[in-house]
Scaffold this motif. Structure first.
Motif, PDB file in Angstrom:
ATOM      1  N   GLY A 188       0.784  -1.225   0.000  1.00 11.61           N
ATOM      2  CA  GLY A 188       0.000   0.000   0.000  1.00 11.61           C
ATOM      3  C   GLY A 188       0.814   1.271   0.000  1.00 11.61           C
ATOM      4  O   GLY A 188       2.028   1.270   0.223  1.00 11.61           O
ATOM      5  N   LEU A 189       0.122   2.365  -0.222  1.00 12.07           N
ATOM      6  CA  LEU A 189       0.719   3.693  -0.162  1.00 12.07           C
ATOM      7  C   LEU A 189       1.211   3.992   1.242  1.00 12.07           C
ATOM      8  O   LEU A 189       2.338   4.461   1.445  1.00 12.07           O
ATOM      9  N   GLY A 190       0.367   3.758   2.216  1.00 11.41           N
ATOM     10  CA  GLY A 190       0.704   4.023   3.607  1.00 11.41           C
ATOM     11  C   GLY A 190       0.303   2.857   4.493  1.00 11.41           C
ATOM     12  O   GLY A 190      -0.231   1.850   4.017  1.00 11.41           O
ATOM     13  N   LEU A 191       0.595   2.977   5.780  1.00  9.27           N
ATOM     14  CA  LEU A 191       0.342   1.891   6.733  1.00  9.27           C
ATOM     15  C   LEU A 191       0.839   0.564   6.159  1.00  9.27           C
ATOM     16  O   LEU A 191       0.153  -0.458   6.204  1.00  9.27           O
ATOM     17  N   ARG A 192       2.044   0.604   5.655  1.00  5.01           N
ATOM     18  CA  ARG A 192       2.527  -0.503   4.837  1.00  5.01           C
ATOM     19  C   ARG A 192       2.777  -1.781   5.634  1.00  5.01           C
ATOM     20  O   ARG A 192       2.874  -2.866   5.058  1.00  5.01           O
ATOM     21  N   GLY A 193       2.842  -1.673   6.951  1.00  3.09           N
ATOM     22  CA  GLY A 193       3.074  -2.857   7.764  1.00  3.09           C
ATOM     23  C   GLY A 193       1.859  -3.391   8.478  1.00  3.09           C
ATOM     24  O   GLY A 193       1.985  -4.304   9.297  1.00  3.09           O
ATOM     25  N   VAL A 232     -13.590   5.950  17.706  1.00  3.80           N
ATOM     26  CA  VAL A 232     -12.828   6.793  18.639  1.00  3.80           C
ATOM     27  C   VAL A 232     -11.338   6.474  18.551  1.00  3.80           C
ATOM     28  O   VAL A 232     -10.491   7.384  18.518  1.00  3.80           O
ATOM     29  N   LEU A 233     -10.992   5.199  18.493  1.00  2.00           N
ATOM     30  CA  LEU A 233      -9.575   4.833  18.421  1.00  2.00           C
ATOM     31  C   LEU A 233      -8.975   5.178  17.067  1.00  2.00           C
ATOM     32  O   LEU A 233      -7.787   5.497  16.969  1.00  2.00           O
ATOM     33  N   ASN A 234      -9.791   5.132  16.015  1.00  2.00           N
ATOM     34  CA  ASN A 234      -9.318   5.593  14.720  1.00  2.00           C
ATOM     35  C   ASN A 234      -8.992   7.074  14.779  1.00  2.00           C
ATOM     36  O   ASN A 234      -7.998   7.536  14.200  1.00  2.00           O
ATOM     37  N   ALA A 235      -9.816   7.835  15.489  1.00  4.87           N
ATOM     38  CA  ALA A 235      -9.532   9.257  15.676  1.00  4.87           C
ATOM     39  C   ALA A 235      -8.246   9.460  16.464  1.00  4.87           C
ATOM     40  O   ALA A 235      -7.432  10.338  16.148  1.00  4.87           O
ATOM     41  N   ALA A 236      -8.028   8.637  17.491  1.00  5.98           N
ATOM     42  CA  ALA A 236      -6.781   8.729  18.264  1.00  5.98           C
ATOM     43  C   ALA A 236      -5.573   8.429  17.389  1.00  5.98           C
ATOM     44  O   ALA A 236      -4.520   9.066  17.524  1.00  5.98           O
ATOM     45  N   PHE A 237      -5.730   7.466  16.494  1.00  7.64           N
ATOM     46  CA  PHE A 237      -4.675   7.160  15.519  1.00  7.64           C
ATOM     47  C   PHE A 237      -4.343   8.397  14.688  1.00  7.64           C
ATOM     48  O   PHE A 237      -3.175   8.759  14.511  1.00  7.64           O
ATOM     49  N   SER A 238      -5.352   9.082  14.174  1.00  2.30           N
ATOM     50  CA  SER A 238      -5.130  10.267  13.338  1.00  2.30           C
ATOM     51  C   SER A 238      -4.544  11.414  14.143  1.00  2.30           C
ATOM     52  O   SER A 238      -3.653  12.138  13.663  1.00  2.30           O
ATOM     53  N   VAL A 239      -5.013  11.602  15.363  1.00  2.00           N
ATOM     54  CA  VAL A 239      -4.474  12.670  16.204  1.00  2.00           C
ATOM     55  C   VAL A 239      -3.009  12.409  16.533  1.00  2.00           C
ATOM     56  O   VAL A 239      -2.179  13.327  16.527  1.00  2.00           O
ATOM     57  N   LYS A 311     -14.129  10.599  14.136  1.00  2.00           N
ATOM     58  CA  LYS A 311     -13.236   9.965  13.156  1.00  2.00           C
ATOM     59  C   LYS A 311     -13.077  10.834  11.926  1.00  2.00           C
ATOM     60  O   LYS A 311     -11.970  11.011  11.407  1.00  2.00           O
ATOM     61  N   ALA A 312     -14.190  11.388  11.446  1.00  2.00           N
ATOM     62  CA  ALA A 312     -14.131  12.235  10.249  1.00  2.00           C
ATOM     63  C   ALA A 312     -13.280  13.474  10.502  1.00  2.00           C
ATOM     64  O   ALA A 312     -12.431  13.843   9.675  1.00  2.00           O
ATOM     65  N   VAL A 313     -13.498  14.122  11.631  1.00  2.00           N
ATOM     66  CA  VAL A 313     -12.749  15.337  11.954  1.00  2.00           C
ATOM     67  C   VAL A 313     -11.258  15.030  12.094  1.00  2.00           C
ATOM     68  O   VAL A 313     -10.399  15.732  11.544  1.00  2.00           O
ATOM     69  N   ALA A 314     -10.929  13.977  12.826  1.00  2.00           N
ATOM     70  CA  ALA A 314      -9.521  13.649  13.062  1.00  2.00           C
ATOM     71  C   ALA A 314      -8.830  13.192  11.778  1.00  2.00           C
ATOM     72  O   ALA A 314      -7.665  13.544  11.526  1.00  2.00           O
ATOM     73  N   ALA A 315      -9.541  12.418  10.952  1.00  2.00           N
ATOM     74  CA  ALA A 315      -8.937  11.950   9.702  1.00  2.00           C
ATOM     75  C   ALA A 315      -8.593  13.115   8.791  1.00  2.00           C
ATOM     76  O   ALA A 315      -7.488  13.183   8.231  1.00  2.00           O
ATOM     77  N   ARG A 348      -3.530   9.208   5.017  1.00  2.00           N
ATOM     78  CA  ARG A 348      -4.583   9.082   3.995  1.00  2.00           C
ATOM     79  C   ARG A 348      -5.501   7.893   4.244  1.00  2.00           C
ATOM     80  O   ARG A 348      -6.612   7.850   3.708  1.00  2.00           O
ATOM     81  N   ALA A 349      -5.078   6.934   5.035  1.00  2.00           N
ATOM     82  CA  ALA A 349      -5.860   5.707   5.203  1.00  2.00           C
ATOM     83  C   ALA A 349      -7.189   5.943   5.904  1.00  2.00           C
ATOM     84  O   ALA A 349      -8.212   5.359   5.528  1.00  2.00           O
ATOM     85  N   ALA A 350      -7.198   6.778   6.944  1.00  2.00           N
ATOM     86  CA  ALA A 350      -8.416   6.928   7.751  1.00  2.00           C
ATOM     87  C   ALA A 350      -9.572   7.499   6.941  1.00  2.00           C
ATOM     88  O   ALA A 350     -10.736   7.183   7.199  1.00  2.00           O
ATOM     89  N   ARG A 351      -9.274   8.329   5.955  1.00  2.00           N
ATOM     90  CA  ARG A 351     -10.341   8.932   5.145  1.00  2.00           C
ATOM     91  C   ARG A 351     -11.159   7.871   4.420  1.00  2.00           C
ATOM     92  O   ARG A 351     -12.386   8.009   4.288  1.00  2.00           O
ATOM     93  N   VAL A 352     -10.511   6.811   3.940  1.00  2.00           N
ATOM     94  CA  VAL A 352     -11.200   5.811   3.123  1.00  2.00           C
ATOM     95  C   VAL A 352     -11.493   4.530   3.891  1.00  2.00           C
ATOM     96  O   VAL A 352     -12.043   3.577   3.332  1.00  2.00           O
ATOM     97  N   MET A 353     -11.163   4.476   5.170  1.00  2.00           N
ATOM     98  CA  MET A 353     -11.443   3.306   5.989  1.00  2.00           C
ATOM     99  C   MET A 353     -12.885   3.358   6.457  1.00  2.00           C
ATOM    100  O   MET A 353     -13.317   4.334   7.074  1.00  2.00           O
ATOM    101  N   ALA A 354     -13.639   2.319   6.167  1.00  2.00           N
ATOM    102  CA  ALA A 354     -15.073   2.319   6.467  1.00  2.00           C
ATOM    103  C   ALA A 354     -15.341   2.389   7.966  1.00  2.00           C
ATOM    104  O   ALA A 354     -14.661   1.713   8.743  1.00  2.00           O
ATOM    105  N   PRO A 355     -16.345   3.224   8.334  1.00  2.00           N
ATOM    106  CA  PRO A 355     -17.071   4.159   7.495  1.00  2.00           C
ATOM    107  C   PRO A 355     -16.192   5.343   7.089  1.00  2.00           C
ATOM    108  O   PRO A 355     -15.523   5.943   7.933  1.00  2.00           O
ATOM    109  N   THR A 356     -16.217   5.657   5.798  1.00  2.00           N
ATOM    110  CA  THR A 356     -15.358   6.697   5.243  1.00  2.00           C
ATOM    111  C   THR A 356     -15.790   8.077   5.738  1.00  2.00           C
ATOM    112  O   THR A 356     -16.883   8.248   6.298  1.00  2.00           O
TER     113      THR A 356
END
Length: 377
Positions: A188-193, A232-239, A311-315, A348-356
Motif C-alpha cells: 500500500g501507499l501508507g500503513l505498509r506494515g 474513537v480509536l481511529n480518531a486517536a490514531f489520526s491525532v 473519526k471524520a474530523v480527526a482523519a 490518507r488511510a483513515a479517510r477511506v477506511m469504512a465508514p469513510t
C-alpha cells in the motif's frame, strides 16, 4: 498494575516501536516484534473488562495507547487499534478461554467486516453462513482489507444471518479454521506494515457456538460494542499522526537555517503561519477526541453523534496537518529520514477506511435532519 503497563508501554515504544517504524514502512513488513512486545507488556490485554479477568482499561486509556503508538508507528497503532475494537464484543459474547487468552496477552484479534461485494458498506455483508450437520456452520466470504490478516489469531467476522431478520450476524472465527485463507498481498501507499489483506472463506466450518450474540443482531452489537471503539480509536490514531508531524516539522523548521539571512526557517512569517495552522488543527481535533471520550463514558445524549463526528474530523485533520508539513518543510519533507512523508502517506488511510469520511458526514447530516442513520432503516 496500571502504572506498570504505562511504564512498559513507554519502554516498548522507545526500544522497539520507534526504531522499527521506518524499516516496517520500507519493507512493508508486519510489526511482529512490536506486537509481541506489546503483548508481553500487558498492553494487548489491558482493555479486557475486570469482570472477564482483564485490567479494565476503558476507552480513554485505549485512545491514549493508540495515540502514543501512532506518534511512532502508524502500522503498529493500526494493528493495536483493530485488536482493541474486536475485544468488547469478544469479552461480552466470545469463548471464555479466548477472552482469558486475550487478557493474558496471548491472543491477537481483528475485525473482518469489509467485503469485496459491499466494499465500505460494512453494515451490508454479502457473505453467507449456512447450517450444516452436527450443529456446524459453513461460511463463504470474500473479505477485503482485514488488518493483521495472516498474523491475527482470530477474526470478528460478519455474515448475513442464518435465518433471522436483520442485516448481519457476527462470528468468532479462528484464523486457523480450515477453508479460511489470506487471499492476496498488501503493498500500500501508507500503513505498509499493517497487513491489511483480503481473507476468503470457502466452505469454512465453525461450530454454531461461535456465533457472537443472537442470529441477526450483528449490526446492533457492532453499533453498541465495536463501532464506538473503532471510531474513537481511529480518531486517536489520526491525532497521534498529526501530533508527531507537528513535532517533526517544528524541529526541522526551528533548526534549518537561511544562512544568507542568519535566520531559521521558522523566522519566516509564511512558515510560522503553517506551523500555527498545524498546531490549531491538531489541538482542535485532540479537544474533540477528549470531549467524545468524555461524552461516551458519561453517557451524554450527544455521545452517538460525537462518535460519528470524531473519526471524520480527526482523519481530515491528519491529512491537512501532514499536507501543511510537507509544504512548510519543502524538499526536506520528501526525504524518508525526516519521517513526515511516511506520516503523510499513513494519514490518507483513515479517510477511506469504512465508514469513510463521506459516509460519516452523511450519517451526521441524516441524524441532524431527524432521519435514520442508515437508508432504509
Amino acid at each position: 498494575m496500571s502504572d506498570q503497563v504505562w511504564k512498559a508501554l513507554d519502554e516498548v515504544i522507545a526500544d522497539v516501536v520507534a526504531p522499527q517504524a521506518q524499516p516496517v514502512d520500507e519493507q512493508g513488513a508486519f510489526p511482529s516484534e512490536a506486537v509481541e512486545a506489546l503483548a508481553e507488556a500487558g498492553v494487548l490485554g489491558a482493555t479486557v473488562p475486570t469482570a472477564a479477568g482483564g485490567m479494565g482499561f476503558g476507552l480513554a486509556d485505549a485512545a491514549r495507547i493508540v495515540d502514543l503508538l501512532s506518534q511512532s508507528c502508524g502500522s503498529t497503532a493500526m494493528v493495536t487499534m483493530m485488536h482493541f475494537a474486536a475485544v468488547p464484543v469478544l469479552a461480552a459474547h466470545g469463548p471464555r478461554e479466548i477472552v482469558d487468552s486475550i487478557a493474558a496477552g496471548r491472543h491477537l484479534s481483528t475485525l473482518a467486516f469489509s467485503e469485496a461485494g459491499s466494499r465500505s458498506h460494512f453494515w451490508a455483508p454479502v457473505s453467507t453462513a449456512a447450517p450444516a450437520e452436527d450443529d456446524r456452520i459453513v461460511l463463504d466470504a470474500r473479505k477485503s482489507w482485514v488488518t493483521s490478516a495472516g498474523h491475527a489469531d482470530s477474526y470478528v467476522w460478519s455474515s448475513r444471518p442464518l435465518a433471522a431478520d436483520g442485516p448481519m450476524t457476527l462470528w468468532f472465527v479462528p484464523a486457523a479454521t480450515t477453508g479460511v485463507r489470506v487471499a492476496g498481498p498488501f503493498d500500500g501507499l501508507g500503513l505498509r506494515g499493517n497487513g491489511s489483506r483480503p481473507v476468503h472463506a470457502t466452505q469454512a466450518t465453525i461450530p454454531r457456538s461461535a456465533m457472537l450474540g443472537a442470529d441477526g443482531t450483528g449490526l446492533d452489537l457492532a453499533m453498541q460494542l465495536t463501532l464506538p471503539w473503532f471510531l474513537v480509536l481511529n480518531a486517536a490514531f489520526s491525532v497521534g499522526l498529526a501530533e508527531a508531524t507537528v513535532r517533526e516539522a517544528v524541529s526541522h523548521l526551528t533548526t534549518a537555517r537561511l544562512e544568507h539571512l542568519d535566520q531559521t526557517l521558522a523566522d519566516q512569517p509564511t512558515v510560522r503561519r503553517d506551523i500555527g495552522l498545524m498546531r490549531l488543527h491538531t489541538d482542535t481535533a485532540r479537544a474533540m477526541l477528549s470531549d467524545t471520550v468524555t461524552a461516551v463514558e458519561a453517557g451524554r445524549d450527544e455521545a452517538g453523534l460525537r462518535v460519528l463526528e470524531v473519526k471524520a474530523v480527526a482523519a481530515e485533520t491528519a491529512i491537512a496537518v501532514t499536507d501543511l508539513a510537507m509544504k512548510a518543510c519543502g524538499g526536506a519533507a520528501f526525504r524518508k529520514d525526516l519521517g513526515i512523508e511516511r506520516r503523510f502517506r499513513d494519514a490518507r488511510a483513515a479517510r477511506v477506511m469504512a465508514p469513510t469520511t463521506d459516509q460519516l458526514t452523511d450519517f451526521v447530516a441524516r441524524l441532524s435532519c431527524g432521519m435514520p442513520m442508515l437508508a432504509g432503516a
